[in-house]
Design an enzyme around this catalytic site. Structure first.
Site, PDB file in Angstrom:
ATOM      1  N   ASP A 253      41.580 -67.562   0.005  1.00  0.00           N
ATOM      2  CA  ASP A 253      40.634 -68.481   0.901  1.00  0.00           C
ATOM      3  C   ASP A 253      39.528 -67.951  -0.417  1.00  0.00           C
ATOM      4  O   ASP A 253      38.486 -66.932   0.218  1.00  0.00           O
ATOM      5  CB  ASP A 253      40.903 -68.308   1.855  1.00  0.00           C
ATOM      6  CG  ASP A 253      39.740 -69.260   3.046  1.00  0.00           C
ATOM      7  OD1 ASP A 253      39.271 -69.736   2.239  1.00  0.00           O
ATOM      8  OD2 ASP A 253      38.739 -68.112   4.015  1.00  0.00           O
TER       9      ASP A 253
ATOM     10  N   PHE B 294      35.172 -68.252  12.470  1.00  0.00           N
ATOM     11  CA  PHE B 294      34.558 -68.908  13.902  1.00  0.00           C
ATOM     12  C   PHE B 294      33.684 -69.603  13.113  1.00  0.00           C
ATOM     13  O   PHE B 294      32.747 -69.231  12.326  1.00  0.00           O
ATOM     14  CB  PHE B 294      34.801 -67.516  14.880  1.00  0.00           C
ATOM     15  CG  PHE B 294      33.693 -66.557  14.419  1.00  0.00           C
ATOM     16  CD1 PHE B 294      32.504 -66.677  14.109  1.00  0.00           C
ATOM     17  CD2 PHE B 294      34.373 -65.634  13.608  1.00  0.00           C
ATOM     18  CE1 PHE B 294      31.344 -66.003  13.284  1.00  0.00           C
ATOM     19  CE2 PHE B 294      33.466 -64.923  13.508  1.00  0.00           C
ATOM     20  CZ  PHE B 294      32.195 -64.841  12.792  1.00  0.00           C
TER      21      PHE B 294
ATOM     22  N   PRO C 206      30.013 -60.025  10.076  1.00  0.00           N
ATOM     23  CA  PRO C 206      30.855 -60.404  11.385  1.00  0.00           C
ATOM     24  C   PRO C 206      31.756 -59.141  11.894  1.00  0.00           C
ATOM     25  O   PRO C 206      32.549 -58.540  11.746  1.00  0.00           O
ATOM     26  CB  PRO C 206      31.626 -61.561  11.351  1.00  0.00           C
ATOM     27  CG  PRO C 206      32.067 -61.488   9.437  1.00  0.00           C
ATOM     28  CD  PRO C 206      30.746 -60.396   8.725  1.00  0.00           C
TER      29      PRO C 206
ATOM     30  N   MET D 205      35.516 -60.781  17.246  1.00  0.00           N
ATOM     31  CA  MET D 205      35.034 -61.163  17.940  1.00  0.00           C
ATOM     32  C   MET D 205      35.089 -61.039  19.991  1.00  0.00           C
ATOM     33  O   MET D 205      36.063 -59.948  20.420  1.00  0.00           O
ATOM     34  CB  MET D 205      36.267 -62.835  19.457  1.00  0.00           C
ATOM     35  CG  MET D 205      36.265 -63.498  20.174  1.00  0.00           C
ATOM     36  SD  MET D 205      37.519 -64.275  21.104  1.00  0.00           S
ATOM     37  CE  MET D 205      38.772 -63.309  20.980  1.00  0.00           C
TER      38      MET D 205
ATOM     39  N   SER E 264      27.787 -58.180  15.833  1.00  0.00           N
ATOM     40  CA  SER E 264      27.679 -57.981  13.899  1.00  0.00           C
ATOM     41  C   SER E 264      26.526 -57.627  14.133  1.00  0.00           C
ATOM     42  O   SER E 264      25.313 -57.666  14.513  1.00  0.00           O
ATOM     43  CB  SER E 264      27.393 -60.072  13.889  1.00  0.00           C
ATOM     44  OG  SER E 264      29.109 -60.557  14.414  1.00  0.00           O
TER      45      SER E 264
ATOM     46  N   HIS F 190      32.706 -56.308   4.690  1.00  0.00           N
ATOM     47  CA  HIS F 190      32.483 -57.650   5.048  1.00  0.00           C
ATOM     48  C   HIS F 190      32.658 -57.709   6.715  1.00  0.00           C
ATOM     49  O   HIS F 190      32.784 -58.897   6.584  1.00  0.00           O
ATOM     50  CB  HIS F 190      33.608 -58.191   4.194  1.00  0.00           C
ATOM     51  CG  HIS F 190      35.182 -58.387   4.328  1.00  0.00           C
ATOM     52  ND1 HIS F 190      35.847 -57.479   4.582  1.00  0.00           N
ATOM     53  CD2 HIS F 190      35.903 -59.535   4.797  1.00  0.00           C
ATOM     54  CE1 HIS F 190      36.957 -58.430   5.181  1.00  0.00           C
ATOM     55  NE2 HIS F 190      36.762 -59.414   4.894  1.00  0.00           N
ATOM     56  N   GLY F 191      33.295 -57.096   7.211  1.00  0.00           N
ATOM     57  CA  GLY F 191      33.877 -57.182   8.410  1.00  0.00           C
ATOM     58  C   GLY F 191      34.097 -55.900   9.250  1.00  0.00           C
ATOM     59  O   GLY F 191      34.233 -54.360   8.303  1.00  0.00           O
TER      60      GLY F 191
ATOM     61  N   GLY G 288      37.701 -55.605  10.046  1.00  0.00           N
ATOM     62  CA  GLY G 288      38.448 -54.962   8.954  1.00  0.00           C
ATOM     63  C   GLY G 288      39.882 -54.970  10.245  1.00  0.00           C
ATOM     64  O   GLY G 288      39.787 -54.107  11.331  1.00  0.00           O
TER      65      GLY G 288
ATOM     66  N   LYS H 216      36.298 -70.990  18.082  1.00  0.00           N
ATOM     67  CA  LYS H 216      37.321 -70.733  16.916  1.00  0.00           C
ATOM     68  C   LYS H 216      38.839 -71.567  17.357  1.00  0.00           C
ATOM     69  O   LYS H 216      38.440 -72.649  18.185  1.00  0.00           O
ATOM     70  CB  LYS H 216      38.638 -69.528  17.443  1.00  0.00           C
ATOM     71  CG  LYS H 216      37.432 -68.982  17.841  1.00  0.00           C
ATOM     72  CD  LYS H 216      38.438 -67.003  18.495  1.00  0.00           C
ATOM     73  CE  LYS H 216      38.952 -66.769  17.196  1.00  0.00           C
ATOM     74  NZ  LYS H 216      38.816 -66.468  16.181  1.00  0.00           N
TER      75      LYS H 216
END
Lengths: 478, 136
Positions: free
Chosen positions: A98, A207, A375, A378, A382, A401-402, A404, A477
């Site tokens: 991606d 999302f 982010p 859900m 964030s 980055h998030g 994980g 989502k």
């Protein structure tokens, strides 16, 4: 498998495997984690994958991993590799399928209290205006010529089509146009796979979220970023869709076929790569940059659709005033300079976190450092962070980055009860608009690591400053 | 012998498939991937089937399988079809010439790509086994 005794503790949040650990390592491997997080990680393959990254030709400094590290394919997710442009390689697997998956944050002029009763309608309308789910096409199917324009011109295409404001472009990495892009390097097959997907989120962990600024940690930086308590914001997380997936597939195939001609031996075929200066290396870089342009334009078209949704629900043009705070990439290879040397910095599940003073930053963020958008999963927080000089010195200007993942999707579906999850999200005050129960279970908060722990490590290691925390109030989502 | 099984992976998915012959192995590998993307076969048989050619060449059997599955994934993503039956004109460790019968189908899960990570095709005691990691 590695043991805790294989690591040298550099600080309580930074652990190193020396390059002597394995003969083929060219540099040490370093991971930012607390001891507790590291101990949990040892049962999976991500450290081995990080050690494999340390074998790439031309890698400089360290193979790095951020605190959201988890097992991927080839590179671990959360990995960073700065590879010398002069004699190093470029690896499609080090960017991922991606290409330019990333995050954009839009800030509004509204406080939560002002729009509380409109939240369900806003969620429903955003779901209508922004297609989500597997194989869903968007409202902007592109003919081949126009798709080439998106690939070559990035968000400038959207500006020309009236889908962007000029000021949107200032707040996107590379201003939404990676100048190395060449649509001719992207195959017709990749173009076919992405032609009808502009303006769509896709599935999986992607999302659109409506969020409220809940806590400000750094007043000065928050003001500079235009954030204040109770402010409503929209976070977008998606990437280059099928076009990026196929572009990576094409070049992994090409490079795996050519590997023997370069004389490299690598421990994992998914790390296949080409010298950056070779014909294949240059061609992949141009194709990756084109796919990155597609991803930035995708997030821009989604921004336009969200503005429309807000206007339709609130019936005022003030709703159009959703400003792009910033747009960051977390799957990309960037050409960057450090101490006068030029590198191709591969970030796979890692966010650029440039500190103050870098010329690549928009004027408005040159004194503060760049906004770093992280982010949560859900139903969890964030964060907005700011890049630091320490990151420039230690991590090639990179951060996490998030949260994980910690549970596989199968395990999440087996162990989490759907009705209980819905109730928990309701109790937490989150409006959910999900395409399927399955998708919701796979992305449940329990499937992810504790985002607060990840952020603590980033803060305590000085890679970024914590600016603000945002709480979700609506999730859309696939 | 079960045709395939799903193996847990933190972020992605691994499908291990089996066959008494290469043809059976390739067919079962594709069936596993199609089941992940579209769900149970009985839920996605709609309309007149169409035929698609899927041909590849590679330097080794595991790379051949990965290429062949990537071709099927490409058809899934661009033609919106599920391929449910294969016939092989040529299949050896370096070449496959095949055709598949397909129905229009709605995907329920996304596979982004077939990766080379941990890719393996082995033959032991007359049974072929393939292990493929997918980015999802």
């Amino acid at each position: 498998m590695t043991a805790i005794s294989d690591f040298k503790e550099i600080t309580p949040y930074l652990w190193e495997i020396p390059s002597s650990y394995r003969k083929d390592m060219r540099v040490p491997a370093r991971v930012y984690l607390s001891r507790e997080m590291l101990e949990t990680l040892l049962s999976e393959k991500s450290i081995e994958q990080l050690i494999n990254v340390a074998t790439l030709p031309g890698i400089d400094g360290y193979a790095l991993a951020m605190p959201d590290i988890h097992q991927g394919y080839g590179f671990p997710i959360g990995g960073v590799a700065a590879i010398r442009e002069s004699d190093g390689v470029i690896s499609p697997g080090g960017v991922g399928y991606d290409i330019n998956c990333g995050v954009r944050l839009l800030t509004s002029d509204y406080e939560h209290g002002e729009l509380k009763k409109h939240i369900p309608d806003l969620a429903t309308q955003m779901q209508r205006e922004v297609p989500s789910g597997v194989g869903r096409g968007g409202y902007y199917p592109l003919k081949p010529k126009e798709l080439d324009q998106v690939l070559n011109n990035g968000v400038r295409w959207a500006l020309k089509r009236g889908l962007a404001f000029e000021e949107d472009l200032e707040a996107i990495e590379e201003h939404g146009l990676y100048s190395f892009a060449d649509s001719k390097a992207v195959s017709d097959r990749a173009k076919k796979r992405g032609a009808d997907q502009l303006g769509t989120i896709g599935a999986g962990n992607h999302f659109v979220e409506l969020q409220v600024v809940e806590t400000i940690y750094d007043q000065k930086l928050a003001e500079a970023f235009g954030l204040y308590p109770e402010q409503l914001a929209v976070m977008i997380h998606t990437g280059s869709r099928g076009l990026g997936h196929q572009t990576c597939t094409d070049y992994v195939k090409l490079m795996s076929q050519k590997m023997h001609t370069y004389g490299f031996t690598l421990p994992d075929r998914e790390l296949c790569c080409a010298p950056f200066k070779s014909e294949e290396g240059q061609r992949y870089f141009a194709a990756m940059a084109a796919a990155a342009n597609f991803a930035w334009t995708n997030r821009q078209v989604i921004t336009h659709q969200i503005r429309l949704a807000w206007q339709q629900v609130l019936k005022t043009n003030k709703a159009l005033n959703l400003k792009v705070l910033f747009d960051v990439s977390h799957n990309i290879a960037k050409r960057e300079s450090y101490n006068g040397k030029s590198y191709i910095v591969h970030r796979k599940g890692s966010t650029r976190a440039f500190g103050p003073g870098r010329s690549e930053l928009p004027e408005r963020y040159r004194k503060t450092g760049q906004p770093v958008l992280i982010p949560g999963s859900m139903g969890t927080y964030s964060y907005v962070l700011a890049g630091t000089e320490r990151a420039m010195q230690e991590s090639f200007g990179s951060s996490c980055h998030g949260a994980g993942r910690q549970l596989s999707r199968t395990r999440a579906k087996k162990t989490i009860d759907y009705n209980r999850l819905r109730k928990e999200l309701d109790d937490y005050g989150v409006e959910v608009r999900a395409g399927s129960a399955k998708g919701l279970l796979e992305e449940a908060p329990q499937a992810y690591k504790d985002i607060d722990q990840v952020i603590s490590v980033i803060r305590d290691s000085g890679l970024a400053k914590v600016v603000a925390r945002l709480r979700p109030v609506a999730v859309i989502k696939g | 012998m079960q045709p395939f099984k799903f193996i847990e992976h933190t972020a992605d998915i691994i499908i291990r498939s089996y066959g008494h012959s290469l043809e059976e192995l390739f067919t079962n590998s594709a069936a596993g991937m199609q089941q992940y993307i579209f769900g149970e076969l009985r839920n996605s048989r709609h309309g007149e089937p169409k035929t698609f050619e899927v041909n590849c060449q590679a330097s080794s059997c595991d790379l051949l399988l990965a290429d062949w599955l990537s071709e099927i994934l490409y058809l899934n993503s661009t033609e919106y079809v599920r391929i449910f039956e294969f016939s092989f004109k040529i299949l050896n460790e370096n070449e496959v010439t095949s055709s598949g019968l397909a129905h229009k189908a709605q995907a329920i899960n996304e596979i982004k790509a077939v990766t080379l990570h941990g890719l393996e095709v082995v033959k032991r005691n007359n049974t072929w086994t393939a292990t493929v990691t997918y980015d999802i």
